[in-house]
Design a protein around this motif. Structure first.
Motif, mmCIF file in Angstrom:
data_model
loop_
_atom_site.group_PDB
_atom_site.id
_atom_site.type_symbol
_atom_site.label_atom_id
_atom_site.label_comp_id
_atom_site.label_asym_id
_atom_site.label_seq_id
_atom_site.Cartn_x
_atom_site.Cartn_y
_atom_site.Cartn_z
ATOM 1 N N LEU A 332 45.501 28.629 -98.475
ATOM 2 C CA LEU A 332 45.320 29.850 -99.259
ATOM 3 C C LEU A 332 46.354 30.893 -98.832
ATOM 4 O O LEU A 332 47.033 31.485 -99.670
ATOM 5 C CB LEU A 332 43.902 30.397 -99.087
ATOM 6 N N ALA A 333 46.483 31.085 -97.527
ATOM 7 C CA ALA A 333 47.441 32.083 -97.036
ATOM 8 C C ALA A 333 48.858 31.740 -97.519
ATOM 9 O O ALA A 333 49.591 32.615 -97.966
ATOM 10 C CB ALA A 333 47.390 32.134 -95.511
ATOM 11 N N ASP A 334 49.198 30.435 -97.475
ATOM 12 C CA ASP A 334 50.540 30.031 -97.921
ATOM 13 C C ASP A 334 50.764 30.361 -99.395
ATOM 14 O O ASP A 334 51.767 30.946 -99.767
ATOM 15 C CB ASP A 334 50.724 28.507 -97.752
ATOM 16 N N PHE A 335 49.796 29.944 -100.234
ATOM 17 C CA PHE A 335 50.009 30.099 -101.679
ATOM 18 C C PHE A 335 49.867 31.542 -102.140
ATOM 19 O O PHE A 335 50.487 31.951 -103.108
ATOM 20 C CB PHE A 335 49.077 29.167 -102.465
ATOM 21 N N VAL A 336 49.040 32.302 -101.443
ATOM 22 C CA VAL A 336 48.900 33.718 -101.759
ATOM 23 C C VAL A 336 50.254 34.400 -101.536
ATOM 24 O O VAL A 336 50.727 35.177 -102.348
ATOM 25 C CB VAL A 336 47.785 34.357 -100.895
ATOM 26 N N GLN A 337 50.871 34.050 -100.442
ATOM 27 C CA GLN A 337 52.177 34.631 -100.130
ATOM 28 C C GLN A 337 53.231 34.161 -101.129
ATOM 29 O O GLN A 337 53.994 34.965 -101.660
ATOM 30 C CB GLN A 337 52.578 34.246 -98.707
ATOM 31 N N GLU A 338 53.196 32.859 -101.417
ATOM 32 C CA GLU A 338 54.187 32.298 -102.322
ATOM 33 C C GLU A 338 54.102 32.921 -103.719
ATOM 34 O O GLU A 338 55.102 33.122 -104.389
ATOM 35 C CB GLU A 338 53.946 30.784 -102.397
ATOM 36 N N ASN A 339 52.866 33.210 -104.148
ATOM 37 C CA ASN A 339 52.677 33.728 -105.502
ATOM 38 C C ASN A 339 52.544 35.244 -105.547
ATOM 39 O O ASN A 339 52.261 35.798 -106.605
ATOM 40 C CB ASN A 339 51.437 33.098 -106.138
ATOM 41 N N GLY A 340 52.696 35.879 -104.401
ATOM 42 C CA GLY A 340 52.563 37.329 -104.353
ATOM 43 C C GLY A 340 51.210 37.817 -104.828
ATOM 44 O O GLY A 340 51.116 38.806 -105.556
ATOM 45 N N ARG A 341 50.140 37.105 -104.479
ATOM 46 C CA ARG A 341 48.803 37.497 -104.942
ATOM 47 C C ARG A 341 48.027 38.181 -103.821
ATOM 48 O O ARG A 341 48.405 38.137 -102.656
ATOM 49 C CB ARG A 341 48.013 36.240 -105.365
ATOM 50 N N GLN A 342 46.944 38.833 -104.227
ATOM 51 C CA GLN A 342 46.065 39.487 -103.256
ATOM 52 C C GLN A 342 44.713 38.802 -103.368
ATOM 53 O O GLN A 342 43.881 39.189 -104.172
ATOM 54 C CB GLN A 342 45.907 40.965 -103.626
ATOM 55 N N ILE A 343 44.515 37.758 -102.599
ATOM 56 C CA ILE A 343 43.221 37.069 -102.640
ATOM 57 C C ILE A 343 42.690 37.020 -101.217
ATOM 58 O O ILE A 343 43.393 36.588 -100.297
ATOM 59 C CB ILE A 343 43.345 35.650 -103.222
ATOM 60 N N GLU A 344 41.457 37.505 -101.064
ATOM 61 C CA GLU A 344 40.965 37.665 -99.696
ATOM 62 C C GLU A 344 40.332 36.418 -99.089
ATOM 63 O O GLU A 344 40.259 36.272 -97.888
ATOM 64 C CB GLU A 344 39.964 38.820 -99.661
ATOM 65 N N GLY A 345 39.805 35.546 -99.951
ATOM 66 C CA GLY A 345 39.165 34.362 -99.396
ATOM 67 C C GLY A 345 38.384 33.620 -100.473
ATOM 68 O O GLY A 345 38.678 33.747 -101.659
ATOM 69 N N PHE A 346 37.396 32.867 -100.033
ATOM 70 C CA PHE A 346 36.569 32.081 -100.948
ATOM 71 C C PHE A 346 35.161 32.662 -100.927
ATOM 72 O O PHE A 346 34.704 33.104 -99.877
ATOM 73 C CB PHE A 346 36.484 30.634 -100.473
ATOM 74 N N ASP A 347 34.481 32.638 -102.081
ATOM 75 C CA ASP A 347 33.079 33.047 -101.984
ATOM 76 C C ASP A 347 32.278 31.842 -101.476
ATOM 77 O O ASP A 347 32.809 30.737 -101.343
ATOM 78 C CB ASP A 347 32.558 33.657 -103.292
ATOM 79 N N HIS A 348 31.015 32.089 -101.165
ATOM 80 C CA HIS A 348 30.256 31.044 -100.480
ATOM 81 C C HIS A 348 30.097 29.789 -101.314
ATOM 82 O O HIS A 348 30.134 28.674 -100.811
ATOM 83 C CB HIS A 348 28.901 31.590 -100.068
ATOM 84 N N LYS A 349 29.931 29.990 -102.641
ATOM 85 C CA LYS A 349 29.748 28.814 -103.496
ATOM 86 C C LYS A 349 31.023 27.972 -103.547
ATOM 87 O O LYS A 349 30.957 26.746 -103.541
ATOM 88 C CB LYS A 349 29.347 29.248 -104.909
ATOM 89 N N ALA A 350 32.156 28.654 -103.584
ATOM 90 C CA ALA A 350 33.422 27.915 -103.624
ATOM 91 C C ALA A 350 33.596 27.131 -102.315
ATOM 92 O O ALA A 350 33.994 25.970 -102.318
ATOM 93 C CB ALA A 350 34.586 28.874 -103.836
ATOM 94 N N MET A 351 33.238 27.778 -101.206
ATOM 95 C CA MET A 351 33.374 27.124 -99.902
ATOM 96 C C MET A 351 32.467 25.891 -99.843
ATOM 97 O O MET A 351 32.848 24.839 -99.341
ATOM 98 C CB MET A 351 32.982 28.130 -98.818
ATOM 99 N N LEU A 352 31.255 26.045 -100.391
ATOM 100 C CA LEU A 352 30.287 24.948 -100.413
ATOM 101 C C LEU A 352 30.849 23.781 -101.227
ATOM 102 O O LEU A 352 30.757 22.619 -100.821
ATOM 103 C CB LEU A 352 28.985 25.461 -101.037
ATOM 104 N N ALA A 353 31.456 24.134 -102.378
ATOM 105 C CA ALA A 353 32.029 23.090 -103.231
ATOM 106 C C ALA A 353 33.125 22.339 -102.476
ATOM 107 O O ALA A 353 33.178 21.108 -102.517
ATOM 108 C CB ALA A 353 32.596 23.713 -104.509
ATOM 109 N N LEU A 354 33.967 23.074 -101.751
ATOM 110 C CA LEU A 354 35.045 22.419 -100.991
ATOM 111 C C LEU A 354 34.459 21.485 -99.933
ATOM 112 O O LEU A 354 34.980 20.408 -99.672
ATOM 113 C CB LEU A 354 35.947 23.461 -100.325
ATOM 114 N N HIS A 355 33.342 21.923 -99.349
ATOM 115 C CA HIS A 355 32.713 21.110 -98.309
ATOM 116 C C HIS A 355 32.045 19.864 -98.858
ATOM 117 O O HIS A 355 32.070 18.809 -98.234
ATOM 118 C CB HIS A 355 31.677 21.937 -97.558
ATOM 119 N N ASN A 356 31.437 20.010 -100.038
ATOM 120 C CA ASN A 356 30.681 18.882 -100.587
ATOM 121 C C ASN A 356 31.554 17.826 -101.248
ATOM 122 O O ASN A 356 31.152 16.690 -101.394
ATOM 123 C CB ASN A 356 29.659 19.380 -101.611
#
Ligand SMILES: Nc1ncnc2c1ncn2[C@@H]1O[C@H](COP(=O)(O)OP(=O)(O)OP(=O)(O)O)[C@@H](O)[C@H]1O
Ligand SMILES: [Mg+2]
Length: 452
Positions: A332-356
């Motif tokens: 996330l940190a890499d692509f945020v920088q590459e795309n010049g975006r301001q994204i702080e992180g993942f919400d809990h549901k997104a994190m859960l999806a990545l885990h599952n």
């Protein structure tokens, strides 16, 4: 995590009313009657969010806001304002307030606003911690680009470090996308050959004859088109290392030639008679089961043993789920920088999806997923909607935890109860989900004393 909220208002009834209501939402509350008192509390307590009136004696809300923004960057400040002072509120927003509410305060709106601001803060803290961990890992281990904290990856890195210093041939195995090439890079970079050439050959990408001339080079006139002598990849890797990627794909005749390089450190260029001697370190990789290929007669056993002096097996991502959040944060940190975006992180549901998710494409799939999420994301947090559908669906599956040390019967009982719960007690559906017949389910429920 219990958050500390600071409510600042010169009217005692208002601050106490708001305080009580927020306390019932589960927060710790601090109260202050003006900006000065508020600063005092801020300096001595770990405050997570401030709700402040604007017009107050001694130190106004505006002044407080300015002090907070400069001394506590990132602190969410919610402004309360009477109808007459909307313009001041707008100025406050410009000065860095999180949001504002008009008086009389609608408590439901306040609750929502506080929740949202704190969720952002929580994610920011989590993300900052993970980022710090990524940086720490990067500086601590010499494998600057390899991210992981699972015990299995730690073991892999240990072996890499140990073997890098030697000249032993290394065979890296593992499914596609687990990071075999990254490991190969580390083996070379940590060796004393690091300043010499590191030559990579993708064996599957070249036809049989091309591969031979790529590897061993050719003499002028060796075949039509061979206009000049060309040095091969083995020769170019002299004193350095060579990486033979997808080694499982090469044919028998090339296998014999590579075997000779391993045994005698010698070969001839295609179409030539001169013998070339080289000193090179051989690292190879495959996602095939070479033992199986040997049994099928596709791969030479003697070559396998020469290549596989040290085996490094990189486990699939689904078997080291502890690495997922760390990898996701780093990507996330890499692509945020590459795309010049301001994204702080993942919400809990997104994190859960990545885990599952099962990650059949391993780390490569995770990396691609985060890249597309950064592009798709409209807000400042990645939500399941930003993830590819196949992955966001994973958020809806409930996970149950079964600890090692449980008996099989315990585990079975556990999964039956949880499935029954998730199917709201419907036994036919439960049996279907579990892939057993209704009768079997009844029998098992009986055995466990659950057949109510
Ligand atoms: N532990 C890791 N930390 C950071 N990035 C990783 C890690 N593992 C893999 N990656 C990244 O994932 C992608 C796939 O890795 P790599 O190409 O090394 O996989 P591979 O095992 O060689 O796959 P294949 O068998 O398909 O060739 C790359 O972009 C790589 O940088
Ligand atoms: Mg690869």
């Amino acid at each position: 995590m219990k958050f500390n909220l600071l409510v600042v208002d010169d009217e005692k009834n208002i601050r106490e009313g708001l305080g009580t209501s927020l306390e019932m939402d589960g927060y710790n509350i601090y109260l202050a009657g003006n900006g000065e008192e508020a600063m005092g509390l801020l300096n001595t307590n770990d405050i997570d969010l401030i709700i402040t009136d604007l017009r107050m004696p001694v130190m106004s809300g505006q002044e407080l806001l300015k002090k907070v923004i400069s001394s506590y960057p990132g602190m969410p400040v919610i402004i309360l304002t009477g109808h007459g002072t909307i313009e001041t509120a707008v100025t406050a927003m410009r000065d860095g307030a999180y949001d504002f509410l008009t008086k009389p305060v609608n408590l439901d709106r306040l609750t929502l606003l506080v929740k949202r601001a704190l969720r952002g803060r929580e994610l920011m803290i989590e993300h900052r911690e993970l980022k710090a961990e990524v940086d720490r890992l990067k500086s601590k281990n010499k494998f600057s680009r390899i991210i992981g904290k699972s015990s299995s990856m730690m073991r892999v890195m240990e072996v890499v470090e140990q073997v890098a210093a030697t000249k032993a041939s290394v065979l890296i195995t593992g499914e596609s996308g687990v990071g075999k090439e990254l490991i190969a890079d580390a083996v070379h970079e940590l060796s004393d050959r690091k300043d010499k050439a590191f030559i990579k050959v993708h064996c599957a990408a070249l036809s049989e004859s091309l591969l031979e001339s790529e590897l061993f080079g050719h003499e002028k006139g060796a075949f039509t088109g061979a206009l000049a002598r060309k040095r091969g990849r083995f020769e170019l890797s002299h004193l350095g290392s060579i990486f033979l990627d997808e080694i499982g794909e090469i044919n028998q005749s090339t296998q014999i030639k590579i075997l000779r390089v391993l045994q005698e450190k010698k070969f001839e260029r295609v179409g030539g008679e001169d013998t070339v001697e080289i000193d090179t370190r051989i690292i190879s990789a495959t996602n095939r089961d070479l033992k199986e290929e040997i049994e099928k007669g596709n791969f030479r056993e003697d070559l396998f043993y020469r290549l596989n002096v040290v085996n490094i097996h990189v486990p699939p991502l689904r078997e080291r789920k502890e690495d997922i959040s760390l990898l996701a944060s780093a990507f996330l940190a890499d692509f945020v920088q590459e795309n010049g975006r301001q994204i702080e992180g993942f919400d809990h549901k997104a994190m859960l999806a990545l885990h599952n998710h099962g990650w059949p494409g391993n780390v490569r799939e995770l990396r691609n997923c985060i890249e597309s999420a950064v592009v798709m994301c409209k807000g400042d947090v990645i939500t399941p909607e930003d993830l590819p559908p196949s992955i966001s669906q994973s958020a809806d599956q409930d996970c149950i935890k079964i600890c090692t040390g449980s008996t099989l019967a315990d585990a079975e009982k556990h999964i039956i109860i949880e499935t029954l719960n998730s199917q709201k007690g419907n036994k036919s559906k439960t049996a279907e989900v579990l892939g057993i017949g209704r009768k079997t389910l009844h029998r098992k429920l009986g055995e466990y004393g659950l057949d109510i």
